[in-house]
Design a protein around this motif. Structure first.
Motif, PDB file in Angstrom:
ATOM      1  N   GLU A   6       0.362  -1.096  -0.028  1.00  0.00           N
ATOM      2  CA  GLU A   6      -0.579  -0.063  -0.059  1.00  0.00           C
ATOM      3  C   GLU A   6       0.685   1.299  -0.348  1.00  0.00           C
ATOM      4  N   HIS A   7       2.156   0.884   0.780  1.00  0.00           N
ATOM      5  CA  HIS A   7       2.809   2.178   0.473  1.00  0.00           C
ATOM      6  C   HIS A   7       3.477   2.475  -0.550  1.00  0.00           C
ATOM      7  N   LEU A   8       3.647   1.378  -1.337  1.00  0.00           N
ATOM      8  CA  LEU A   8       4.082   1.779  -2.861  1.00  0.00           C
ATOM      9  C   LEU A   8       3.895   2.507  -3.807  1.00  0.00           C
ATOM     10  N   ARG A   9       1.970   1.877  -3.301  1.00  0.00           N
ATOM     11  CA  ARG A   9       1.224   2.357  -4.276  1.00  0.00           C
ATOM     12  C   ARG A   9       1.063   3.488  -3.935  1.00  0.00           C
ATOM     13  N   GLN A  10       1.215   4.202  -2.471  1.00  0.00           N
ATOM     14  CA  GLN A  10       0.852   5.332  -2.389  1.00  0.00           C
ATOM     15  C   GLN A  10       2.041   6.735  -2.835  1.00  0.00           C
ATOM     16  N   THR A  11       2.828   5.936  -2.955  1.00  0.00           N
ATOM     17  CA  THR A  11       4.211   6.942  -3.606  1.00  0.00           C
ATOM     18  C   THR A  11       4.311   6.504  -4.638  1.00  0.00           C
ATOM     19  N   GLY A  12       3.579   6.314  -5.618  1.00  0.00           N
ATOM     20  CA  GLY A  12       3.430   5.786  -7.047  1.00  0.00           C
ATOM     21  C   GLY A  12       5.053   4.519  -7.514  1.00  0.00           C
ATOM     22  N   VAL A  13       5.373   4.163  -6.682  1.00  0.00           N
ATOM     23  CA  VAL A  13       6.780   2.983  -6.830  1.00  0.00           C
ATOM     24  C   VAL A  13       6.619   1.905  -7.952  1.00  0.00           C
ATOM     25  N   LEU A  14       4.951   1.483  -7.429  1.00  0.00           N
ATOM     26  CA  LEU A  14       4.635   0.643  -7.692  1.00  0.00           C
ATOM     27  C   LEU A  14       4.094   0.862  -9.664  1.00  0.00           C
ATOM     28  N   GLY A  50      16.139   4.655 -11.957  1.00  0.00           N
ATOM     29  CA  GLY A  50      15.694   5.628 -12.009  1.00  0.00           C
ATOM     30  C   GLY A  50      14.197   4.286 -10.751  1.00  0.00           C
ATOM     31  N   VAL A  51      13.932   3.730 -11.498  1.00  0.00           N
ATOM     32  CA  VAL A  51      13.341   3.193 -10.445  1.00  0.00           C
ATOM     33  C   VAL A  51      13.450   2.182  -9.403  1.00  0.00           C
ATOM     34  N   ALA A  52      14.634   2.164  -9.600  1.00  0.00           N
ATOM     35  CA  ALA A  52      15.509   1.693  -8.277  1.00  0.00           C
ATOM     36  C   ALA A  52      15.817   2.180  -6.891  1.00  0.00           C
ATOM     37  N   PHE A  53      15.909   3.413  -7.699  1.00  0.00           N
ATOM     38  CA  PHE A  53      16.351   4.420  -6.988  1.00  0.00           C
ATOM     39  C   PHE A  53      14.120   5.370  -5.947  1.00  0.00           C
ATOM     40  N   HIS A  54      13.351   5.191  -7.047  1.00  0.00           N
ATOM     41  CA  HIS A  54      12.103   5.896  -6.217  1.00  0.00           C
ATOM     42  C   HIS A  54      11.933   5.006  -5.407  1.00  0.00           C
ATOM     43  N   ALA A  55      12.078   3.431  -5.435  1.00  0.00           N
ATOM     44  CA  ALA A  55      11.704   2.547  -4.842  1.00  0.00           C
ATOM     45  C   ALA A  55      12.398   2.556  -3.071  1.00  0.00           C
ATOM     46  N   TRP A  56      13.638   2.819  -3.210  1.00  0.00           N
ATOM     47  CA  TRP A  56      14.620   2.793  -1.705  1.00  0.00           C
ATOM     48  C   TRP A  56      14.560   4.324  -1.787  1.00  0.00           C
ATOM     49  N   LEU A  57      13.988   5.657  -1.896  1.00  0.00           N
ATOM     50  CA  LEU A  57      13.313   7.034  -1.477  1.00  0.00           C
ATOM     51  C   LEU A  57      12.679   6.405  -0.939  1.00  0.00           C
ATOM     52  N   ALA A  58      12.116   6.332  -1.369  1.00  0.00           N
ATOM     53  CA  ALA A  58      10.224   5.689  -0.714  1.00  0.00           C
ATOM     54  C   ALA A  58      10.417   4.620   0.725  1.00  0.00           C
TER      55      ALA A  58
END
Length: 61
Positions: A6-14, A50-58
């Motif tokens: 759910e956190h990944l959905r909210q932050t846009g990572v998914l 970029g996706v990995a960095f986005h996930a790491w930040l989230a």
């Protein structure tokens, strides 16, 4: 460690990861169809970072 989906959905990572997978798959098919020299791996590496960095930040706390 459980990854909170759910956190990944909210932050846009998914969404970012799904769009990445679909576009890279399409580009891989196009790259294979057009033949050598192959270039899709550079898109995968750059955008994947970029996706990995986005996930790491989230996910960092």
């Amino acid at each position: 460690m459980r990854i909170p989906i759910e956190h990944l959905r909210q932050t846009g990572v998914l969404q970012h990861a799904i769009i990445f997978a679909v576009v890279v798959a399409g580009l891989a098919i196009l790259d294979w169809y057009t033949g050598s020299p192959y270039w899709v791996h550079w898109v995968f590496l750059g955008w994947g970072a970029g996706v990995a960095f986005h996930a790491w930040l989230a996910l960092r706390h």
